[in-house]
Design an enzyme around this catalytic site. Structure first.
Site, PDB file in Angstrom:
ATOM      1  N   LYS A  57       0.856  -1.180   0.000  1.00 45.88           N
ATOM      2  CA  LYS A  57       0.000   0.000   0.000  1.00 45.88           C
ATOM      3  C   LYS A  57       0.895   1.234   0.000  1.00 45.88           C
ATOM      4  CE  LYS A  57      -3.931   2.311   1.022  1.00 45.88           C
ATOM      5  NZ  LYS A  57      -4.677   1.894   2.231  1.00 45.88           N
ATOM      6  N   SER A  62       0.649   5.834  -0.553  1.00 44.16           N
ATOM      7  CA  SER A  62      -0.148   7.026  -0.813  1.00 44.16           C
ATOM      8  C   SER A  62      -0.165   7.303  -2.309  1.00 44.16           C
ATOM      9  CB  SER A  62       0.454   8.239  -0.102  1.00 44.16           C
ATOM     10  OG  SER A  62       0.493   8.069   1.289  1.00 44.16           O
ATOM     11  N   HIS A  99      -7.243   9.606   7.990  1.00 43.44           N
ATOM     12  CA  HIS A  99      -7.798   8.430   8.658  1.00 43.44           C
ATOM     13  C   HIS A  99      -8.956   8.839   9.590  1.00 43.44           C
ATOM     14  CE1 HIS A  99      -4.511   6.497   6.768  1.00 43.44           C
ATOM     15  NE2 HIS A  99      -3.606   6.710   7.695  1.00 43.44           N
TER      16      HIS A  99
END
Length: 282
Positions: free
Chosen positions: A59, A61, A152
């Site tokens: 994963k 950004s 988040h």
């Protein structure tokens, strides 16, 4: 006796959207081309590892993609894209446009999508201070910085810290580009065989299908990594950041990612890879 399967590191964050999506894959509940071993870290650490090419699948950004696109391809499954899910700029009190332009702003890493969006708005030209995302609200509340970009679960809890919203960066993106906001995606190194990468992409989609069909299976795993979040905030986090685009970017998701990458690549003069950003169809 069956031979042991090859093990492959898989980078993911401890955030509920990632642990929800990847639980079944990491616990052999869905078919997979190899045994994936989790490398769990804050997304800015994952970005740094991808910059060095250290993780085969991870994963990252969306904001780091222009810097790794020569070495990684983007998978269609496992990402965080959507509407109404963007980072927020918060402060202790409302700031004027002039104050915003010179404000010292805490960001969750210079390679994050949040930092890229902050730059794109052109409204914040003051100094930046990198810090782990979980410490940003306290830094703002204590006056160590003038404002902060929260990601988040922060979008659900900033008011409890006595903070006010200055700007919703996701809303700004949506109104400016009329596209869903790409926050994070799963990437695979370009030196991996394409059949393996495509099988990994399918396995991630199957893992998400399992999570939706049997949410009780992943509940304890999510809770163990949720950094003391309440169950209510955890579920809100999953509803916000796990979307239809998480299973398959589709044309709209790919176009949104491409737009974000192109905006940064144009500034640096980097050409896009000749064979594209995404894992090609068979």
């Amino acid at each position: 006796m069956n031979a042991p399967r090859t093990a492959m590191p898989l980078g993911l964050s401890p955030c509920p959207n990632d642990t929800f999506i990847f639980h079944a894959l990491l616990h052999d509940l869905v078919p997979a081309p190899c045994r994936f071993v989790p490398h769990m870290a804050d997304v800015e650490e994952l970005n740094a590892l991808a910059l060095r090419g250290e993780l085969p699948v991870t994963k990252v950004s969306a904001g780091v993609l222009p810097h790794i696109m020569e070495n990684y391809r983007i998978l269609s499954s496992g990402g965080a894209l959507g509407w109404g899910c963007g980072p927020l700029v918060v402060a202790r009190e409302a700031l004027s446009p002039d104050q915003c332009r010179t404000a010292r702003v805490a960001i969750p890493g210079r390679m994050t999508t949040a930092a890229r969006l902050l730059d794109l708005t052109g409204r914040f030209s003051g100094p930046r201070e990198d810090m782990i995302f979980s410490g940003i609200m306290d830094a703002v509340a204590q006056g160590r910085v003038d404002a902060g970009v929260i990601i988040h679960e922060g979008r659900f809890t900033y008011a409890a810290h006595g903070l006010v919203k200055l700007l919703d960066l996701g809303q700004w993106w949506e109104e400016t580009f009329h596209a869903p906001l790409p926050l994070g995606v799963i990437v695979a190194r370009r030196d991996l065989p394409l059949p393996l990468v495509r099988a990994t992409q399918a396995a991630i989609a199957a893992s998400l299908d399992h999570a939706h069909a049997r949410p009780q299976d992943s509940a304890d795993y999510i809770r163990a990594h949720a950094q003391e979040l309440s169950d209510e905030v955890t579920q809100a986090h999953i509803r916000t950041f796990v979307t239809d685009f998480s299973r398959d970017l589709g044309d709209a998701g790919r176009a949104a990612v491409q737009r974000l990458v192109e905006s940064a690549a144009a500034e640096t003069g980097r050409p896009l890879p000749p064979d594209g950003l995404f894992v090609p169809a068979p």
